[in-house]
Scaffold this motif. Structure first.
Motif, PDB file in Angstrom:
ATOM      1  N   MET A   1       0.849  -1.175   0.000  1.00 14.17           N
ATOM      2  CA  MET A   1       0.000   0.000   0.000  1.00 14.17           C
ATOM      3  C   MET A   1       0.894   1.238   0.000  1.00 14.17           C
ATOM      4  N   ALA A   2       0.488   2.254  -0.724  1.00 11.10           N
ATOM      5  CA  ALA A   2       1.221   3.509  -0.803  1.00 11.10           C
ATOM      6  C   ALA A   2       0.285   4.653  -0.435  1.00 11.10           C
ATOM      7  N   THR A   3       0.857   5.691   0.132  1.00  9.11           N
ATOM      8  CA  THR A   3       0.103   6.903   0.451  1.00  9.11           C
ATOM      9  C   THR A   3       0.826   8.079  -0.180  1.00  9.11           C
ATOM     10  N   ILE A   4       0.079   8.898  -0.914  1.00  7.76           N
ATOM     11  CA  ILE A   4       0.633  10.108  -1.507  1.00  7.76           C
ATOM     12  C   ILE A   4      -0.195  11.291  -1.007  1.00  7.76           C
ATOM     13  N   VAL A   5       0.498  12.321  -0.534  1.00  4.96           N
ATOM     14  CA  VAL A   5      -0.158  13.524  -0.021  1.00  4.96           C
ATOM     15  C   VAL A   5       0.225  14.667  -0.957  1.00  4.96           C
ATOM     16  N   TYR A   6      -0.790  15.358  -1.492  1.00  6.28           N
ATOM     17  CA  TYR A   6      -0.527  16.395  -2.479  1.00  6.28           C
ATOM     18  C   TYR A   6      -1.552  17.517  -2.392  1.00  6.28           C
ATOM     19  N   GLN A   7      -1.212  18.649  -3.014  1.00  9.11           N
ATOM     20  CA  GLN A   7      -2.107  19.793  -3.074  1.00  9.11           C
ATOM     21  C   GLN A   7      -3.122  19.569  -4.182  1.00  9.11           C
ATOM     22  N   GLY A   8      -4.383  19.429  -3.816  1.00 10.51           N
ATOM     23  CA  GLY A   8      -5.462  19.286  -4.780  1.00 10.51           C
ATOM     24  C   GLY A   8      -5.976  20.656  -5.190  1.00 10.51           C
ATOM     25  N   PRO A   9      -7.043  20.698  -5.979  1.00  5.77           N
ATOM     26  CA  PRO A   9      -7.579  21.980  -6.439  1.00  5.77           C
ATOM     27  C   PRO A   9      -8.032  22.890  -5.299  1.00  5.77           C
ATOM     28  N   ASP A  10      -8.571  22.311  -4.232  1.00  4.88           N
ATOM     29  CA  ASP A  10      -9.122  23.120  -3.144  1.00  4.88           C
ATOM     30  C   ASP A  10      -8.467  22.895  -1.790  1.00  4.88           C
ATOM     31  N   ASP A  11      -7.788  21.765  -1.611  1.00  7.42           N
ATOM     32  CA  ASP A  11      -7.276  21.407  -0.298  1.00  7.42           C
ATOM     33  C   ASP A  11      -6.172  20.371  -0.450  1.00  7.42           C
ATOM     34  N   ILE A  12      -5.537  20.016   0.655  1.00  7.69           N
ATOM     35  CA  ILE A  12      -4.537  18.958   0.664  1.00  7.69           C
ATOM     36  C   ILE A  12      -5.259  17.614   0.622  1.00  7.69           C
ATOM     37  N   VAL A  13      -4.773  16.708  -0.244  1.00 10.94           N
ATOM     38  CA  VAL A  13      -5.398  15.404  -0.452  1.00 10.94           C
ATOM     39  C   VAL A  13      -4.430  14.312  -0.021  1.00 10.94           C
ATOM     40  N   SER A  14      -4.935  13.301   0.682  1.00 10.92           N
ATOM     41  CA  SER A  14      -4.181  12.103   1.021  1.00 10.92           C
ATOM     42  C   SER A  14      -4.861  10.937   0.319  1.00 10.92           C
ATOM     43  N   ASP A  15      -4.120  10.238  -0.535  1.00  8.62           N
ATOM     44  CA  ASP A  15      -4.692   9.179  -1.357  1.00  8.62           C
ATOM     45  C   ASP A  15      -3.939   7.877  -1.087  1.00  8.62           C
TER      46      ASP A  15
END
Length: 61
Positions: A1-15
């Motif tokens: 399993m991997a987790t990527i945290v990034y800046q989305g269009p409106d907020d920070i996203v953790s996927d």
């Protein structure tokens, strides 16, 4: 399993995705969602990437 945290269009996203669905290619991260559907994230929008089973991220000649 991997987790990527990034800046989305409106907020920070953790996927959370399977390790094999997350790749780094030519200055961007690529998340594969299946059936030729991808999300491409520029390197400068990604905060962290954690992988439980890291695989080769860079091809060497």
């Amino acid at each position: 399993m991997a987790t990527i945290v990034y800046q989305g269009p409106d907020d920070i996203v953790s996927d959370d995705v399977d390790d094999e669905d997350l790749n780094y290619r030519e200055d961007h991260w690529q998340i594969h969602h299946g059936d030729d559907e991808y999300t491409y994230l520029p390197r400068d929008r990604v905060y962290t990437v954690k992988m439980t089973d890291p695989h080769t991220l860079f091809e060497r000649e």
